[in-house]
Design a protein around this motif. Structure first.
Motif, PDB file in Angstrom:
ATOM      1  N   LEU A  13       0.838  -1.185   0.000  1.00 12.46           N
ATOM      2  CA  LEU A  13       0.000   0.000   0.000  1.00 12.46           C
ATOM      3  C   LEU A  13       0.879   1.242   0.000  1.00 12.46           C
ATOM      4  O   LEU A  13       1.970   1.255   0.573  1.00 12.46           O
ATOM      5  CB  LEU A  13      -0.883   0.030   1.245  1.00 12.46           C
ATOM      6  N   HIS A  14       0.389   2.281  -0.625  1.00  7.49           N
ATOM      7  CA  HIS A  14       1.076   3.559  -0.579  1.00  7.49           C
ATOM      8  C   HIS A  14       1.072   4.042   0.873  1.00  7.49           C
ATOM      9  O   HIS A  14       0.118   3.813   1.608  1.00  7.49           O
ATOM     10  CB  HIS A  14       0.348   4.559  -1.490  1.00  7.49           C
ATOM     11  N   PRO A  15       2.132   4.695   1.335  1.00  4.27           N
ATOM     12  CA  PRO A  15       2.176   5.125   2.736  1.00  4.27           C
ATOM     13  C   PRO A  15       1.007   6.031   3.142  1.00  4.27           C
ATOM     14  O   PRO A  15       0.496   5.932   4.252  1.00  4.27           O
ATOM     15  CB  PRO A  15       3.508   5.875   2.845  1.00  4.27           C
ATOM     16  N   LEU A  16       0.571   6.911   2.254  1.00  8.03           N
ATOM     17  CA  LEU A  16      -0.575   7.764   2.560  1.00  8.03           C
ATOM     18  C   LEU A  16      -1.841   6.929   2.726  1.00  8.03           C
ATOM     19  O   LEU A  16      -2.647   7.170   3.633  1.00  8.03           O
ATOM     20  CB  LEU A  16      -0.770   8.819   1.471  1.00  8.03           C
ATOM     21  N   HIS A  17      -2.002   5.929   1.877  1.00  8.60           N
ATOM     22  CA  HIS A  17      -3.137   5.019   1.971  1.00  8.60           C
ATOM     23  C   HIS A  17      -3.107   4.282   3.307  1.00  8.60           C
ATOM     24  O   HIS A  17      -4.133   4.132   3.977  1.00  8.60           O
ATOM     25  CB  HIS A  17      -3.105   4.046   0.794  1.00  8.60           C
ATOM     26  N   ALA A  18      -1.942   3.827   3.712  1.00 10.06           N
ATOM     27  CA  ALA A  18      -1.818   3.111   4.983  1.00 10.06           C
ATOM     28  C   ALA A  18      -2.120   4.015   6.174  1.00 10.06           C
ATOM     29  O   ALA A  18      -2.776   3.594   7.137  1.00 10.06           O
ATOM     30  CB  ALA A  18      -0.413   2.521   5.104  1.00 10.06           C
ATOM     31  N   ILE A  19      -1.685   5.272   6.123  1.00  8.32           N
ATOM     32  CA  ILE A  19      -1.961   6.209   7.209  1.00  8.32           C
ATOM     33  C   ILE A  19      -3.455   6.496   7.299  1.00  8.32           C
ATOM     34  O   ILE A  19      -4.039   6.515   8.390  1.00  8.32           O
ATOM     35  CB  ILE A  19      -1.155   7.511   7.025  1.00  8.32           C
ATOM     36  N   LEU A  20      -4.083   6.727   6.163  1.00  5.69           N
ATOM     37  CA  LEU A  20      -5.524   6.996   6.158  1.00  5.69           C
ATOM     38  C   LEU A  20      -6.305   5.782   6.652  1.00  5.69           C
ATOM     39  O   LEU A  20      -7.275   5.923   7.410  1.00  5.69           O
ATOM     40  CB  LEU A  20      -5.984   7.374   4.746  1.00  5.69           C
ATOM     41  N   LEU A  21      -5.882   4.609   6.235  1.00  4.88           N
ATOM     42  CA  LEU A  21      -6.555   3.383   6.662  1.00  4.88           C
ATOM     43  C   LEU A  21      -6.394   3.161   8.151  1.00  4.88           C
ATOM     44  O   LEU A  21      -7.360   2.858   8.859  1.00  4.88           O
ATOM     45  CB  LEU A  21      -6.003   2.195   5.876  1.00  4.88           C
ATOM     46  N   ALA A  22      -5.185   3.336   8.656  1.00 10.26           N
ATOM     47  CA  ALA A  22      -4.939   3.125  10.078  1.00 10.26           C
ATOM     48  C   ALA A  22      -5.596   4.206  10.932  1.00 10.26           C
ATOM     49  O   ALA A  22      -5.905   3.972  12.100  1.00 10.26           O
ATOM     50  CB  ALA A  22      -3.447   3.077  10.347  1.00 10.26           C
ATOM     51  N   GLY A  23      -5.825   5.382  10.371  1.00 13.12           N
ATOM     52  CA  GLY A  23      -6.458   6.463  11.119  1.00 13.12           C
ATOM     53  C   GLY A  23      -7.928   6.247  11.387  1.00 13.12           C
ATOM     54  O   GLY A  23      -8.507   6.912  12.257  1.00 13.12           O
ATOM     55  N   THR A  24      -8.554   5.336  10.665  1.00  8.90           N
ATOM     56  CA  THR A  24      -9.979   5.099  10.896  1.00  8.90           C
ATOM     57  C   THR A  24     -10.239   4.402  12.226  1.00  8.90           C
ATOM     58  O   THR A  24     -11.262   4.657  12.865  1.00  8.90           O
ATOM     59  CB  THR A  24     -10.587   4.255   9.759  1.00  8.90           C
ATOM     60  N   ILE A  25      -9.325   3.555  12.652  1.00  7.90           N
ATOM     61  CA  ILE A  25      -9.555   2.779  13.882  1.00  7.90           C
ATOM     62  C   ILE A  25      -9.659   3.669  15.123  1.00  7.90           C
ATOM     63  O   ILE A  25     -10.634   3.561  15.865  1.00  7.90           O
ATOM     64  CB  ILE A  25      -8.475   1.690  14.061  1.00  7.90           C
ATOM     65  N   PRO A  26      -8.705   4.565  15.395  1.00  5.89           N
ATOM     66  CA  PRO A  26      -8.854   5.357  16.621  1.00  5.89           C
ATOM     67  C   PRO A  26     -10.062   6.283  16.596  1.00  5.89           C
ATOM     68  O   PRO A  26     -10.671   6.544  17.640  1.00  5.89           O
ATOM     69  CB  PRO A  26      -7.553   6.142  16.722  1.00  5.89           C
ATOM     70  N   LEU A  27     -10.425   6.763  15.413  1.00  2.56           N
ATOM     71  CA  LEU A  27     -11.577   7.659  15.343  1.00  2.56           C
ATOM     72  C   LEU A  27     -12.882   6.913  15.613  1.00  2.56           C
ATOM     73  O   LEU A  27     -13.714   7.371  16.414  1.00  2.56           O
ATOM     74  CB  LEU A  27     -11.611   8.357  13.982  1.00  2.56           C
ATOM     75  N   PHE A  28     -13.076   5.782  14.945  1.00  2.00           N
ATOM     76  CA  PHE A  28     -14.310   5.025  15.178  1.00  2.00           C
ATOM     77  C   PHE A  28     -14.318   4.373  16.564  1.00  2.00           C
ATOM     78  O   PHE A  28     -15.378   4.262  17.190  1.00  2.00           O
ATOM     79  CB  PHE A  28     -14.529   3.978  14.083  1.00  2.00           C
ATOM     80  N   LEU A  29     -13.149   3.960  17.049  1.00  2.00           N
ATOM     81  CA  LEU A  29     -13.081   3.414  18.402  1.00  2.00           C
ATOM     82  C   LEU A  29     -13.380   4.501  19.434  1.00  2.00           C
ATOM     83  O   LEU A  29     -14.077   4.253  20.425  1.00  2.00           O
ATOM     84  CB  LEU A  29     -11.704   2.797  18.657  1.00  2.00           C
ATOM     85  N   LEU A  66     -10.999   6.126  -1.584  1.00  7.96           N
ATOM     86  CA  LEU A  66     -10.525   6.689  -2.849  1.00  7.96           C
ATOM     87  C   LEU A  66      -9.188   6.076  -3.251  1.00  7.96           C
ATOM     88  O   LEU A  66      -8.981   5.713  -4.420  1.00  7.96           O
ATOM     89  CB  LEU A  66     -10.404   8.209  -2.724  1.00  7.96           C
ATOM     90  N   CYS A  67      -8.287   5.921  -2.285  1.00 13.39           N
ATOM     91  CA  CYS A  67      -7.005   5.252  -2.565  1.00 13.39           C
ATOM     92  C   CYS A  67      -7.222   3.791  -2.962  1.00 13.39           C
ATOM     93  O   CYS A  67      -6.503   3.267  -3.809  1.00 13.39           O
ATOM     94  CB  CYS A  67      -6.093   5.325  -1.350  1.00 13.39           C
ATOM     95  N   ALA A  68      -8.217   3.142  -2.352  1.00  9.79           N
ATOM     96  CA  ALA A  68      -8.504   1.749  -2.695  1.00  9.79           C
ATOM     97  C   ALA A  68      -9.055   1.626  -4.110  1.00  9.79           C
ATOM     98  O   ALA A  68      -8.767   0.652  -4.809  1.00  9.79           O
ATOM     99  CB  ALA A  68      -9.484   1.149  -1.696  1.00  9.79           C
ATOM    100  N   ILE A  69      -9.844   2.604  -4.540  1.00 14.32           N
ATOM    101  CA  ILE A  69     -10.347   2.590  -5.914  1.00 14.32           C
ATOM    102  C   ILE A  69      -9.188   2.711  -6.890  1.00 14.32           C
ATOM    103  O   ILE A  69      -9.120   1.995  -7.894  1.00 14.32           O
ATOM    104  CB  ILE A  69     -11.377   3.724  -6.126  1.00 14.32           C
ATOM    105  N   ILE A  70      -8.263   3.604  -6.598  1.00 15.40           N
ATOM    106  CA  ILE A  70      -7.079   3.748  -7.454  1.00 15.40           C
ATOM    107  C   ILE A  70      -6.255   2.463  -7.432  1.00 15.40           C
ATOM    108  O   ILE A  70      -5.794   1.986  -8.466  1.00 15.40           O
ATOM    109  CB  ILE A  70      -6.240   4.957  -7.000  1.00 15.40           C
ATOM    110  N   GLY A  71      -6.081   1.880  -6.250  1.00 14.20           N
ATOM    111  CA  GLY A  71      -5.328   0.636  -6.136  1.00 14.20           C
ATOM    112  C   GLY A  71      -6.032  -0.540  -6.793  1.00 14.20           C
ATOM    113  O   GLY A  71      -5.388  -1.501  -7.204  1.00 14.20           O
TER     114      GLY A  71
END
Length: 142
Positions: A13-29, A66-71
């Motif tokens: 994964l692109h690093p920005l994609h990984a950061i955005l993906l990992a950022g969802t957990i603390p927010l929803f938690l 959006l990153c997943a659509i590109i990927g």
């Protein structure tokens, strides 16, 4: 005799994609924990915290989607795994959006549906992050 080297490129994964993906957990938690705090104390401030955390989680999940659509267009061999990841991330965003709509009600009216949806979207976000960061970043077998 000529020796040739075979290079294997990992499609991480692109690093920005990984950061955005990992950022969802603390927010929803955080939204789930805020909903729990509201259900325990009935302080309206906790419901507002949950609403803002859900909005932030939707922004992160939307950008990761959006990153997943590109990927998805760049995926070659592991298209099935990437499709599963994409649809799981889409489910995170859709359930999170309905959760935001439920949280738009007054604090008393959002319970217990908002709390249940927060738990569901947190579990989905954890599953999407698990698949996205472990399976897609590992490179897989040749």
């Amino acid at each position: 005799m000529m020796a040739t080297a075979h290079r294997t490129y990992r499609s991480a994964l692109h690093p920005l994609h990984a950061i955005l993906l990992a950022g969802t957990i603390p927010l929803f938690l955080g939204a789930t924990l805020s909903d729990y705090a509201y259900s325990s104390t009935y302080h309206i401030l906790w419901s507002m915290f949950a609403s803002w955390l859900i909005a932030g989680g939707l922004v992160f999940a939307g950008l990761a989607l959006l990153c997943a659509i590109i990927g998805l267009f760049r995926a070659d061999r592991r298209r099935g795994l990437f499709l599963a990841y994409f649809f799981l991330l889409l489910a995170v965003w859709v359930v999170g959006f309905f959760n935001a709509l439920v949280h738009a009600k007054d604090a008393w009216g959002m319970m217990p549906t908002g709390f249940i949806l927060s738990i569901i979207v947190t579990v989905l976000a954890c599953a999407a992050t698990w698949i996205g960061l472990s399976s897609l970043s590992a490179g897989g077998r040749e």
